[in-house]
Design an enzyme around this catalytic site. Sequence first.
Site, PDB file in Angstrom:
ATOM      1  N   LYS A 261      -3.066  14.515  10.252  1.00 20.02           N
ATOM      2  CA  LYS A 261      -3.591  13.164  10.472  1.00 20.02           C
ATOM      3  C   LYS A 261      -2.577  12.317  11.258  1.00 20.02           C
ATOM      4  O   LYS A 261      -2.927  11.687  12.257  1.00 20.02           O
ATOM      5  CB  LYS A 261      -3.918  12.485   9.121  1.00 20.02           C
ATOM      6  CG  LYS A 261      -4.415  11.055   9.293  1.00 20.02           C
ATOM      7  CD  LYS A 261      -4.654  10.329   7.968  1.00 20.02           C
ATOM      8  CE  LYS A 261      -4.920   8.849   8.223  1.00 20.02           C
ATOM      9  NZ  LYS A 261      -4.997   8.030   7.015  1.00 20.02           N
TER      10      LYS A 261
ATOM     11  N   ASP B  82      -1.025  -3.842  10.482  1.00 16.43           N
ATOM     12  CA  ASP B  82      -2.392  -4.151  10.089  1.00 16.43           C
ATOM     13  C   ASP B  82      -3.303  -3.193  10.818  1.00 16.43           C
ATOM     14  O   ASP B  82      -3.045  -2.838  11.969  1.00 16.43           O
ATOM     15  CB  ASP B  82      -2.735  -5.601  10.434  1.00 16.43           C
ATOM     16  CG  ASP B  82      -3.919  -6.069   9.618  1.00 16.43           C
ATOM     17  OD1 ASP B  82      -3.819  -6.087   8.382  1.00 16.43           O
ATOM     18  OD2 ASP B  82      -4.968  -6.390  10.214  1.00 16.43           O
TER      19      ASP B  82
ATOM     20  N   ASN C 124       0.839  -1.200   0.000  1.00 16.12           N
ATOM     21  CA  ASN C 124       0.000   0.000   0.000  1.00 16.12           C
ATOM     22  C   ASN C 124       0.883   1.263   0.000  1.00 16.12           C
ATOM     23  O   ASN C 124       1.533   1.588   0.990  1.00 16.12           O
ATOM     24  CB  ASN C 124      -0.903  -0.048   1.244  1.00 16.12           C
ATOM     25  CG  ASN C 124      -1.849   1.133   1.331  1.00 16.12           C
ATOM     26  OD1 ASN C 124      -1.539   2.231   0.873  1.00 16.12           O
ATOM     27  ND2 ASN C 124      -2.996   0.901   1.947  1.00 16.12           N
TER      28      ASN C 124
ATOM     29  N   HIS D  41       0.131   4.377   0.003  1.00 15.64           N
ATOM     30  CA  HIS D  41      -0.281   5.426   0.963  1.00 15.64           C
ATOM     31  C   HIS D  41       0.378   5.196   2.320  1.00 15.64           C
ATOM     32  O   HIS D  41       0.819   6.126   2.983  1.00 15.64           O
ATOM     33  CB  HIS D  41      -1.793   5.409   1.164  1.00 15.64           C
ATOM     34  CG  HIS D  41      -2.551   5.996   0.034  1.00 15.64           C
ATOM     35  ND1 HIS D  41      -2.748   7.340  -0.116  1.00 15.64           N
ATOM     36  CD2 HIS D  41      -3.146   5.398  -1.020  1.00 15.64           C
ATOM     37  CE1 HIS D  41      -3.455   7.558  -1.203  1.00 15.64           C
ATOM     38  NE2 HIS D  41      -3.696   6.393  -1.772  1.00 15.64           N
TER      39      HIS D  41
ATOM     40  N   PHE E  11      -6.986   8.095   2.472  1.00 15.75           N
ATOM     41  CA  PHE E  11      -7.405   6.893   1.748  1.00 15.75           C
ATOM     42  C   PHE E  11      -8.388   6.101   2.603  1.00 15.75           C
ATOM     43  O   PHE E  11      -8.697   6.491   3.734  1.00 15.75           O
ATOM     44  CB  PHE E  11      -6.186   6.039   1.366  1.00 15.75           C
ATOM     45  CG  PHE E  11      -5.495   5.382   2.548  1.00 15.75           C
ATOM     46  CD1 PHE E  11      -4.676   6.118   3.381  1.00 15.75           C
ATOM     47  CD2 PHE E  11      -5.680   4.034   2.819  1.00 15.75           C
ATOM     48  CE1 PHE E  11      -4.043   5.519   4.469  1.00 15.75           C
ATOM     49  CE2 PHE E  11      -5.038   3.420   3.901  1.00 15.75           C
ATOM     50  CZ  PHE E  11      -4.227   4.176   4.725  1.00 15.75           C
ATOM     51  N   GLY E  12      -8.864   4.990   2.045  1.00 15.79           N
ATOM     52  CA  GLY E  12      -9.746   4.094   2.795  1.00 15.79           C
ATOM     53  C   GLY E  12     -10.973   4.813   3.346  1.00 15.79           C
ATOM     54  O   GLY E  12     -11.669   5.533   2.621  1.00 15.79           O
ATOM     55  N   TYR E  13     -11.202   4.655   4.649  1.00 10.67           N
ATOM     56  CA  TYR E  13     -12.395   5.203   5.296  1.00 10.67           C
ATOM     57  C   TYR E  13     -12.194   6.647   5.780  1.00 10.67           C
ATOM     58  O   TYR E  13     -13.039   7.171   6.507  1.00 10.67           O
ATOM     59  CB  TYR E  13     -12.766   4.333   6.504  1.00 10.67           C
ATOM     60  CG  TYR E  13     -13.180   2.914   6.173  1.00 10.67           C
ATOM     61  CD1 TYR E  13     -14.521   2.539   6.170  1.00 10.67           C
ATOM     62  CD2 TYR E  13     -12.233   1.933   5.882  1.00 10.67           C
ATOM     63  CE1 TYR E  13     -14.908   1.236   5.890  1.00 10.67           C
ATOM     64  CE2 TYR E  13     -12.606   0.621   5.598  1.00 10.67           C
ATOM     65  CZ  TYR E  13     -13.946   0.280   5.599  1.00 10.67           C
ATOM     66  OH  TYR E  13     -14.330  -1.004   5.323  1.00 10.67           O
ATOM     67  N   ASP E  14     -11.101   7.273   5.410  1.00  6.00           N
ATOM     68  CA  ASP E  14     -10.804   8.630   5.916  1.00  6.00           C
ATOM     69  C   ASP E  14     -11.960   9.633   5.765  1.00  6.00           C
ATOM     70  O   ASP E  14     -12.197  10.422   6.681  1.00  6.00           O
ATOM     71  CB  ASP E  14      -9.533   9.194   5.253  1.00  6.00           C
ATOM     72  CG  ASP E  14      -8.264   8.643   5.890  1.00  6.00           C
ATOM     73  OD1 ASP E  14      -8.343   8.058   6.985  1.00  6.00           O
ATOM     74  OD2 ASP E  14      -7.187   8.814   5.286  1.00  6.00           O
TER      75      ASP E  14
ATOM     76  N   ARG F  88      -2.149   5.001  13.138  1.00  6.81           N
ATOM     77  CA  ARG F  88      -0.848   4.623  12.565  1.00  6.81           C
ATOM     78  C   ARG F  88       0.254   5.514  13.120  1.00  6.81           C
ATOM     79  O   ARG F  88       1.341   5.049  13.460  1.00  6.81           O
ATOM     80  CB  ARG F  88      -0.912   4.696  11.026  1.00  6.81           C
ATOM     81  CG  ARG F  88       0.321   4.099  10.348  1.00  6.81           C
ATOM     82  CD  ARG F  88       0.138   3.913   8.850  1.00  6.81           C
ATOM     83  NE  ARG F  88      -0.986   3.060   8.547  1.00  6.81           N
ATOM     84  CZ  ARG F  88      -2.189   3.486   8.179  1.00  6.81           C
ATOM     85  NH1 ARG F  88      -2.413   4.770   7.992  1.00  6.81           N
ATOM     86  NH2 ARG F  88      -3.166   2.640   7.973  1.00  6.81           N
TER      87      ARG F  88
HETATM   88  P1  IMP Z   1      -4.883  -3.245   5.955  1.00 14.96           P
HETATM   89  O1  IMP Z   1      -4.206  -2.834   7.191  1.00 14.96           O
HETATM   90  O2  IMP Z   1      -4.060  -2.989   4.754  1.00 14.96           O
HETATM   91  O3  IMP Z   1      -5.429  -4.635   6.015  1.00 14.96           O
HETATM   92  O4  IMP Z   1      -6.086  -2.245   5.764  1.00 14.96           O
HETATM   93  C1  IMP Z   1      -7.345  -2.507   6.228  1.00 14.96           C
HETATM   94  C2  IMP Z   1      -8.336  -1.512   5.715  1.00 14.96           C
HETATM   95  O5  IMP Z   1      -8.321  -0.393   6.573  1.00 14.96           O
HETATM   96  C3  IMP Z   1      -8.196  -0.991   4.310  1.00 14.96           C
HETATM   97  O6  IMP Z   1      -9.478  -1.025   3.717  1.00 14.96           O
HETATM   98  C4  IMP Z   1      -7.788   0.424   4.451  1.00 14.96           C
HETATM   99  O7  IMP Z   1      -8.359   1.208   3.469  1.00 14.96           O
HETATM  100  C5  IMP Z   1      -8.333   0.774   5.806  1.00 14.96           C
HETATM  101  N1  IMP Z   1      -7.421   1.711   6.462  1.00 14.96           N
HETATM  102  C6  IMP Z   1      -6.199   1.419   6.941  1.00 14.96           C
HETATM  103  N2  IMP Z   1      -5.639   2.530   7.440  1.00 14.96           N
HETATM  104  C7  IMP Z   1      -6.531   3.532   7.238  1.00 14.96           C
HETATM  105  C8  IMP Z   1      -6.493   4.925   7.504  1.00 14.96           C
HETATM  106  O8  IMP Z   1      -5.521   5.491   8.011  1.00 14.96           O
HETATM  107  N3  IMP Z   1      -7.592   5.610   7.160  1.00 14.96           N
HETATM  108  C9  IMP Z   1      -8.681   5.043   6.579  1.00 14.96           C
HETATM  109  N4  IMP Z   1      -8.752   3.756   6.281  1.00 14.96           N
HETATM  110  C10 IMP Z   1      -7.680   3.000   6.609  1.00 14.96           C
END
Ligand code: IMP
Length: 194
Positions: A173, A70, A11, A13, A150-153, A179
């Site tokens: 952030k 994770d 990833n 990002h 990204f993701g659920y931000d 993180r």
């Molecule tokens: P993984 O840690 O790569 O398995 O990510 C799990 C999920 O959490 C993914 O769908 C990411 O988009 C979401 N995610 C992880 N970190 C963040 C973040 O900092 N903000 C928003 N979504 C996140």
Amino acid sequence: MEKQLVFATSNEHKVREVNQILKTDITLISLKAIGCLEDIPETKDTIAGNAIQKAQYVYDKYNRSCFAEDTGLEIAALGNEPGVRTARYAGPAKDAEANMALVLEKLKHQEDRSARFKTVIALILQGELYTFEGIVNGHIAHEKKGAKGFGYDPIFIPENQELSFAEMGDEAKNAISHRGRAFKKFNLYLDNIK
Ligand code: IMP
């Protein structure tokens, strides 16, 4: 101290965020750079279990000191879902838009919108395992806001803030995020063993 660590993620990002957070002279090596192009298994039922599984996989196969992280989103009204299913909540496509739409739909009539992000980092340094955790509490917005991150931000509003993570820059952030908190502990640890 070893000056190179493999970051077991594909990833981009995350790599960018972590490069900004880490204030050490350690060089992060990508999976691509060590020839690891396969999907690393993530089959455990806890966030910590998955972080350890990813780091262990890289260590066992490539014999390199490495770390993996994770992250899961835990929503109180949904019994801490999506949790380990955060990436694939709406299906195997790992589509952020579909994931957010599903969360908003499930919480449509919910008053309790409290949620948290949890990150676990698993570090394997010369064969020894260490873990570091970071949590940010907050709530799920009623609609998406912002286009950064990204993701659920766009639907996550951290505690004591009005902006969603997607409305903040990386620096704001990282200062309060799951993180950011986990990597600050990681950083302190690496500084102390030099
Ligand atoms: P993984 O840690 O790569 O398995 O990510 C799990 C999920 O959490 C993914 O769908 C990411 O988009 C979401 N995610 C992880 N970190 C963040 C973040 O900092 N903000 C928003 N979504 C996140």
